[in-house]
Each structure stands twice: as structure tokens, then as C-alpha cells.
Design a protein around this motif. Structure first.
Motif, PDB file in Angstrom:
ATOM      1  N   GLU A  39      31.404  73.185  12.211  1.00 13.76           N
ATOM      2  CA  GLU A  39      30.759  72.390  13.258  1.00 13.76           C
ATOM      3  C   GLU A  39      30.150  71.092  12.728  1.00 13.76           C
ATOM      4  OE1 GLU A  39      28.357  74.504  16.179  1.00 13.76           O
ATOM      5  OE2 GLU A  39      29.182  76.381  15.382  1.00 13.76           O
ATOM      6  N   ARG A  40      30.194  70.887  11.421  1.00 12.00           N
ATOM      7  CA  ARG A  40      29.549  69.716  10.813  1.00 12.00           C
ATOM      8  C   ARG A  40      30.527  68.601  10.456  1.00 12.00           C
ATOM      9  NH1 ARG A  40      26.628  73.684   6.864  1.00 12.00           N
ATOM     10  NH2 ARG A  40      25.103  74.562   8.290  1.00 12.00           N
ATOM     11  N   TRP A  41      31.815  68.912  10.431  1.00 13.40           N
ATOM     12  CA  TRP A  41      32.822  67.923  10.071  1.00 13.40           C
ATOM     13  C   TRP A  41      32.802  66.781  11.071  1.00 13.40           C
ATOM     14  CZ3 TRP A  41      36.333  71.706   7.420  1.00 13.40           C
ATOM     15  CH2 TRP A  41      36.900  71.170   6.257  1.00 13.40           C
ATOM     16  N   ARG A  42      32.928  65.563  10.578  1.00 12.69           N
ATOM     17  CA  ARG A  42      32.952  64.402  11.477  1.00 12.69           C
ATOM     18  C   ARG A  42      34.154  64.445  12.415  1.00 12.69           C
ATOM     19  NH1 ARG A  42      32.561  59.960   7.579  1.00 12.69           N
ATOM     20  NH2 ARG A  42      30.956  61.073   6.497  1.00 12.69           N
ATOM     21  N   ASP A  43      35.295  64.783  11.886  1.00 11.25           N
ATOM     22  CA  ASP A  43      36.532  64.804  12.662  1.00 11.25           C
ATOM     23  C   ASP A  43      36.814  66.243  13.096  1.00 11.25           C
ATOM     24  OD1 ASP A  43      39.359  65.131  13.235  1.00 11.25           O
ATOM     25  OD2 ASP A  43      39.644  63.115  12.410  1.00 11.25           O
ATOM     26  N   ALA A  44      36.731  66.489  14.391  1.00  9.66           N
ATOM     27  CA  ALA A  44      36.896  67.846  14.919  1.00  9.66           C
ATOM     28  C   ALA A  44      38.281  68.407  14.603  1.00  9.66           C
ATOM     29  CB  ALA A  44      36.653  67.851  16.423  1.00  9.66           C
TER      30      ALA A  44
END
Length: 152
Positions: A39-44
Motif C-alpha cells: 500500500e506504500r508503493w508510489r505506483d499502484a
């Protein structure tokens, strides 16, 4: 993301050399990273891809270790997780949309597995659950959310 990529690349090198136990250990590390950062990644889309790839690589290594039951468990686990994410209102819409896109891939991997190795009861239940009415409802809900973002 870079740490996950390096871990996967190292695991892939072990896999390519036939060192499956070492490959499995590094794939497990990559899976842990992808879970923590999901849930923290910039790119989903990258977040979901990393999560799916980590599971699928573990499934592949277990096939090489002649452990198809474990392989099936990883394939089922990721598809179930993606289906849960599709309907989780706590997740950002872009993450849920990425899960919808990747659900097709995880579904196909389950079908390929059953063709080559047979069907388990869990796979059978999961494939029945996945015959896309739930995905269609999720898609409609996501489209509704996106069209109403910013309107209160």
C-alpha cells in the motif's frame, strides 16, 4: 522498489543455475518486501505486479522442487488476495484498479496450472468464485468511484 528488484534478480540468478533452495529463500524475501510495501508503493500497478510476481516465482520454484501442492497454494493465495483487494473500500481506487488488471493474469495462471498438474479443491472453488461477476461488480464500483472523485 529497487530493493525488491535486486532481490528478485538475485533469486532469478539462483533459479537459472538450478539452485532452487537459494532461489526460494530470496523469492520469500521478495514476497515479504512486496507485502510490506504493497500500500506504500508510489505506483499502484508496480505494487500489485511485484506482489503477483513474488507469488508466481515461488510457485515456479516449488514446481522445480517437485512440490506442486505448494505451488498451487501460492497461486491460490495471490488470486484470493487480489479478489479481496478488489472489494476492499480501505484501499485507494488506483490500487484496486491495478488489482483488477492483474486478476486476469492470476486467474490464467491458475488455469495453466490445472492444465499441467490437475485441479485441487481450493483451485476449483477459487475458479468458480472468479468467474468474473464479482470482478464485473468490482469494475463497476471502481468506475463509479473514479467518476465521482472530488465531488462531494
Amino acid at each position: 522498489m529497487e530493493h525488491w528488484k535486486r532481490t528478485i534478480e538475485l533469486a532469478n540468478r539462483y533459479f537459472g543455475r538450478g539452485e532452487y533452495i537459494d532461489a526460494r529463500e530470496h523469492y520469500l524475501q521478495a514476497l515479504a518486501l512486496s507485502q510490506v510495501l504493497f500500500e506504500r508503493w508510489r505506483d499502484a500497478d508496480e505494487a500489485v505486479a511485484a506482489y503477483v510476481i513474488s507469488h508466481h516465482n515461488l510457485a515456479d520454484v516449488h514446481l522445480r522442487l517437485k512440490q506442486p501442492e505448494e505451488s498451487a497454494e501460492y497461486l491460490c493465495a495471490i488470486h484470493e488476495q487480489i479478489l479481496r483487494c478488489l472489494v476492499d473500500p480501505r484501499l485507494k481506487p488506483e490500487l484496486r484498479q491495478a488489482c483488477l488488471r492483474h486478476s486476469r493474469h492470476s486467474y490464467l495462471e491458475l488455469l495453466h496450472f490445472t492444465t499441467a498438474h490437475g485441479e485441487t479443491a481450493r483451485i476449483r472453488r477459487l475458479l468458480k468464485r472468479s468467474v468474473h461477476p464479482p470482478a464485473a461488480r468490482a469494475r463497476q464500483a471502481l468506475l463509479h468511484e473514479v467518476s465521482h472523485q472530488g465531488v462531494h
